[in-house]
Design an enzyme around this catalytic site. Structure first.
Site, PDB file in Angstrom:
ATOM      1  N   ARG A  11      -5.903  -3.111   3.685  1.00 55.10           N
ATOM      2  CA  ARG A  11      -6.551  -2.242   4.671  1.00 55.10           C
ATOM      3  C   ARG A  11      -7.063  -3.015   5.881  1.00 55.10           C
ATOM      4  O   ARG A  11      -7.055  -2.508   7.003  1.00 55.10           O
ATOM      5  CB  ARG A  11      -7.696  -1.479   4.000  1.00 55.10           C
ATOM      6  CG  ARG A  11      -7.233  -0.459   2.964  1.00 55.10           C
ATOM      7  CD  ARG A  11      -8.401   0.195   2.246  1.00 55.10           C
ATOM      8  NE  ARG A  11      -9.214  -0.795   1.553  1.00 55.10           N
ATOM      9  CZ  ARG A  11     -10.512  -0.640   1.284  1.00 55.10           C
ATOM     10  NH1 ARG A  11     -11.145   0.460   1.660  1.00 55.10           N
ATOM     11  NH2 ARG A  11     -11.165  -1.590   0.636  1.00 55.10           N
ATOM     12  N   CYS A  71      -2.508  -0.648  -9.537  1.00 53.20           N
ATOM     13  CA  CYS A  71      -2.570   0.666  -8.889  1.00 53.20           C
ATOM     14  C   CYS A  71      -3.570   1.577  -9.598  1.00 53.20           C
ATOM     15  O   CYS A  71      -3.486   1.777 -10.811  1.00 53.20           O
ATOM     16  CB  CYS A  71      -1.196   1.322  -8.880  1.00 53.20           C
ATOM     17  SG  CYS A  71      -1.203   2.967  -8.112  1.00 53.20           S
ATOM     18  N   MET A  98       0.863  -1.188   0.000  1.00 52.35           N
ATOM     19  CA  MET A  98       0.000   0.000   0.000  1.00 52.35           C
ATOM     20  C   MET A  98       0.893   1.229   0.000  1.00 52.35           C
ATOM     21  O   MET A  98       1.601   1.501   0.980  1.00 52.35           O
ATOM     22  CB  MET A  98      -0.920  -0.001   1.228  1.00 52.35           C
ATOM     23  CG  MET A  98      -1.913  -1.142   1.261  1.00 52.35           C
ATOM     24  SD  MET A  98      -2.889  -1.159   2.792  1.00 52.35           S
ATOM     25  CE  MET A  98      -3.788   0.392   2.639  1.00 52.35           C
ATOM     26  N   GLU A  99       0.895   1.939  -1.110  1.00 52.48           N
ATOM     27  CA  GLU A  99       1.772   3.102  -1.256  1.00 52.48           C
ATOM     28  C   GLU A  99       1.497   4.133  -0.161  1.00 52.48           C
ATOM     29  O   GLU A  99       0.355   4.498   0.096  1.00 52.48           O
ATOM     30  CB  GLU A  99       1.583   3.744  -2.635  1.00 52.48           C
ATOM     31  CG  GLU A  99       2.560   4.882  -2.893  1.00 52.48           C
ATOM     32  CD  GLU A  99       2.251   5.661  -4.159  1.00 52.48           C
ATOM     33  OE1 GLU A  99       3.113   6.447  -4.573  1.00 52.48           O
ATOM     34  OE2 GLU A  99       1.146   5.491  -4.707  1.00 52.48           O
TER      35      GLU A  99
END
Length: 322
Positions: free
Chosen positions: A230, A104, A14-15
């Site tokens: 998440r 992405c 997760m960037e």
């Protein structure tokens, strides 16, 4: 409850969220089998060693977190030749596998022909994976992460087959298109449809927040292996909870005290790595992402959201320790 075959749980890249510090802290809870780095953007050159070790300092410790969990390097770009050269560099530095990002949804990334926008060009995806597969040692797996499509799902199967036929050994499928972003639901049934046509390993991704979500995803997608992003940020012990259920044991949440201790560890790590003005934002970002899964996180976030002084913020977190 019958014992299930325990599948792998992979911590998603997760960037701007899942860096080495977060990988260290989440893997200390147990249950995570593998991590993948934030993507390294590849343009027109082979990057120097220090860029790889900045994104993946674990390369300096046998490509594992301090808790022994393997960490794979992920690359993003559209040029097969330069991606191949950088993949060879990552493998030489010790990455246990090389992952390629076709998922992405960032507008900036997509504008520069990276991430999910390439799902409109299955041949380019094939060319990239083929070039990377040829560039790295045979013993180094090449994997890919894709969404169901860019604007729609019409090329989902073509993209999945392109990934397989070009030589990848595994594909992670985020069960939404780029346009669908992160809005529920995740279309796990689409993963099952694609899986019917694939012989390589398939990993399900999207909307796994609880052990019950994992069970439903497994039933619908047909995948024992999952990637969680998440959900693991919101509940760092989620992987261990899932593993407990799979092994026929009771699944229990971590005590709030252990989460406070983790946030204080994170505070110290971030403070040593970033300029002071950015530190409070990182702490609040993680706490904010926990709010949907923990009532205590919601309350604490409301208490600290206006605090910018780091000493005050630290004291407030420490006051929550028993």
């Amino acid at each position: 409850m019958p014992t299930l075959n325990t599948g792998r749980i992979i911590l998603a890249p997760m960037e701007g969220v899942v860096d080495a510090s977060v990988r260290h802290l989440i893997t200390q809870f147990g249950g995570v089998d593998q991590c993948v780095t934030e993507f390294i953007r590849i343009t027109d050159q082979v990057l120097p060693r220090h860029v790889f070790t900045r994104f993946a300092p674990e390369l300096l410790t046998s490509a594992r977190t301090s808790h022994g969990v393997p960490v794979a390097v992920q690359l993003l770009g559209s040029n097969p030749e330069t991606l191949a050269g950088n993949a060879a560099k990552a493998a030489a530095l010790g990455s246990p596998s090389v992952d390629l990002n076709f998922g992405c949804p960032s507008k900036t990334v997509n504008k520069h022909r990276g991430g999910a926008v390439l799902l409109d060009e299955p041949q380019v995806i094939h060319d990239i994976i083929s070039a990377v597969r040829a560039a790295v040692p045979k013993a180094t797996p090449v994997t890919a992460k894709m969404r169901l499509g860019n604007k729609d799902k019409s090329l989902a199967l073509e993209n999945a087959l392109a990934i397989q036929e070009a030589g990848a050994s595994e594909v992670v499928i985020h069960a939404r298109t780029k346009v669908e972003g992160y809005k529920p639901p995740a279309h796990w049934e689409w993963i099952a449809r694609l899986k019917e046509h694939l012989t390589i390993s398939v990993v399900a991704n999207g909307e796994i927040w609880t052990p019950d979500d994992y069970q439903r995803c497994r039933e619908i997608s047909g995948c024992a292996d999952v990637m969680i992003g998440r959900g693991l940020i919101a509940r760092p012990e989620l992987a261990m909870m899932i593993k407990a259920i799979n092994n026929g044991n009771q699944s229990e949440s971590a005590q709030w005290q252990s989460i406070i201790n983790m946030l204080l560890q994170y505070f110290t790590m971030v403070e040593s790595q970033m300029m002071p003005r950015y530190v409070h934002g990182r702490i609040k970002q993680w706490l904010k992402m926990m709010r949907s899964q923990r009532e205590e996180a919601d309350g604490l976030f409301e208490e600290i959201k206006q605090i910018k002084d780091l000493n005050e913020l630290r004291r407030h977190l420490e006051s929550k320790q028993e």
